[in-house]
Design an enzyme around this catalytic site. Structure first.
Site, PDB file in Angstrom:
ATOM      1  N   GLU A 144      -4.857   2.459  -4.047  1.00  0.00           N
ATOM      2  CA  GLU A 144      -3.403   2.571  -3.956  1.00  0.00           C
ATOM      3  C   GLU A 144      -2.785   1.270  -3.467  1.00  0.00           C
ATOM      4  O   GLU A 144      -1.666   1.251  -2.974  1.00  0.00           O
ATOM      5  CB  GLU A 144      -3.008   3.720  -3.025  1.00  0.00           C
ATOM      6  CG  GLU A 144      -3.367   3.530  -1.570  1.00  0.00           C
ATOM      7  CD  GLU A 144      -4.758   4.025  -1.203  1.00  0.00           C
ATOM      8  OE1 GLU A 144      -4.982   4.293  -0.014  1.00  0.00           O
ATOM      9  OE2 GLU A 144      -5.616   4.146  -2.095  1.00  0.00           O
ATOM     10  N   ASN A 149      -2.906  13.023  -2.949  1.00  0.00           N
ATOM     11  CA  ASN A 149      -4.111  13.432  -3.676  1.00  0.00           C
ATOM     12  C   ASN A 149      -4.624  14.782  -3.193  1.00  0.00           C
ATOM     13  O   ASN A 149      -5.003  15.643  -3.993  1.00  0.00           O
ATOM     14  CB  ASN A 149      -5.206  12.371  -3.524  1.00  0.00           C
ATOM     15  CG  ASN A 149      -5.108  11.278  -4.573  1.00  0.00           C
ATOM     16  OD1 ASN A 149      -4.484  11.456  -5.618  1.00  0.00           O
ATOM     17  ND2 ASN A 149      -5.731  10.140  -4.310  1.00  0.00           N
ATOM     18  N   HIS A 208      -5.587  14.651  -7.953  1.00  0.00           N
ATOM     19  CA  HIS A 208      -5.699  13.261  -8.380  1.00  0.00           C
ATOM     20  C   HIS A 208      -4.828  12.920  -9.583  1.00  0.00           C
ATOM     21  O   HIS A 208      -4.320  11.786  -9.666  1.00  0.00           O
ATOM     22  CB  HIS A 208      -7.163  12.922  -8.667  1.00  0.00           C
ATOM     23  CG  HIS A 208      -7.992  12.821  -7.422  1.00  0.00           C
ATOM     24  ND1 HIS A 208      -8.014  11.687  -6.633  1.00  0.00           N
ATOM     25  CD2 HIS A 208      -8.808  13.720  -6.817  1.00  0.00           C
ATOM     26  CE1 HIS A 208      -8.807  11.884  -5.600  1.00  0.00           C
ATOM     27  NE2 HIS A 208      -9.315  13.113  -5.680  1.00  0.00           N
ATOM     28  N   ASP A 255       0.853  -1.180   0.000  1.00  0.00           N
ATOM     29  CA  ASP A 255       0.000   0.000   0.000  1.00  0.00           C
ATOM     30  C   ASP A 255       0.898   1.243   0.000  1.00  0.00           C
ATOM     31  O   ASP A 255       1.885   1.308   0.737  1.00  0.00           O
ATOM     32  CB  ASP A 255      -0.896  -0.014   1.246  1.00  0.00           C
ATOM     33  CG  ASP A 255      -1.912   1.098   1.227  1.00  0.00           C
ATOM     34  OD1 ASP A 255      -3.006   0.901   0.666  1.00  0.00           O
ATOM     35  OD2 ASP A 255      -1.610   2.186   1.783  1.00  0.00           O
TER      36      ASP A 255
END
Length: 244
Positions: free
Chosen positions: A168, A133, A138, A125
């Site tokens: 993610e 973000n 984004h 992750d």
């Protein structure tokens, strides 16, 4: 007054497409067996046969050309259909942003591989991805995700499986049950991402790893690796944790 409609059965093929030619040929045959036919009638019959034979040759050439064109068009359509089918199959199994397997394909393919041979399940992750973000937008986040995918694809080769299972989050299944080998590869992935997955801010990832014997279901292998991933997150991120 209603017009009559002739209906054709399989035994009745309908009007003869070569009715005129058949009539000319029949007349020529009758002339051939006649005893009293003179040269002029033979000449006329031969002329009719010649005209109709030439017409048949022209029509045959035209039909052959049309058939060849139709065959080429059909082959082109078949090729387009095959290409479209391949594109649809690819889109159905691959993540549009990164090109790695999507969640459904990962679960399917990794699940089969685990049941058959087992393997080392990696769940990773991106650290502080929400911050990227929120601060940079984004599109910047998408570029980071793409960079992570490239790092994974550069180091992990088939028959290993690489996929994106969440926004993610990525999953890698290595075809090994060797603890040291799996840990070494996972550490290489962590280092490669920290060094090369550049973004608007430093990019790192946390890793959870589970070793799973043949017959393990995907949910169990993933759950063990995911629990190890959360231990890596709580332990300070940017590290590899092996499941108990």
């Amino acid at each position: 007054m209603t017009a009559s409609v002739r209906r054709y059965s399989p035994a009745d093929p309908g009007p003869d497409l070569f009715e005129q030619e058949a009539g000319v040929l029949q007349a020529a045959r009758a002339l051939y067996v006649a005893d009293d036919a003179d040269a002029e009638r033979y000449r006329a019959a031969l002329g009719d046969l010649t005209l109709h034979f030439e017409r048949l040759m022209r029509e045959t050439r035209r039909l052959i050309a049309r058939s060849d064109r139709a065959e080429r068009e059909m082959n082109a359509l078949n090729q387009q259909l095959q290409t479209l089918t391949q594109q649809l199959e690819y889109r159905a199994t691959h993540d549009a942003l990164t090109g790695v397997l999507n969640r459904g394909a990962v679960i399917d393919q990794a699940g089969q591989a685990l049941r058959r041979n087992g393997g080392a399940m990696i769940v990773l992750d991106i650290d502080h991805f929400k911050r990227i973000n929120d601060e940079f937008g984004h599109p910047a986040g998408d570029r980071v995700i793409q960079a992570i995918a490239r790092c994974l694809q550069e180091l992990v080769q088939a028959p290993a499986i690489v996929g994106r299972v969440g926004g993610e989050e990525f999953t890698v299944l290595l075809p090994t049950l060797a603890r040291d080998e799996a840990l070494t590869m996972t550490e290489r992935l962590r280092q490669r991402i920290a060094q090369e997955a550049t973004g608007p801010a430093p990019v790192t990832a946390s890793f959870g790893l589970s070793l799973n014997p043949p017959g393990t279901e995907f949910e169990l292998a993933y759950g063990l690796a995911d629990a190890a991933l959360y231990r890596a997150k709580r332990g300070g991120r940017n590290q590899v944790v092996l499941a108990d």
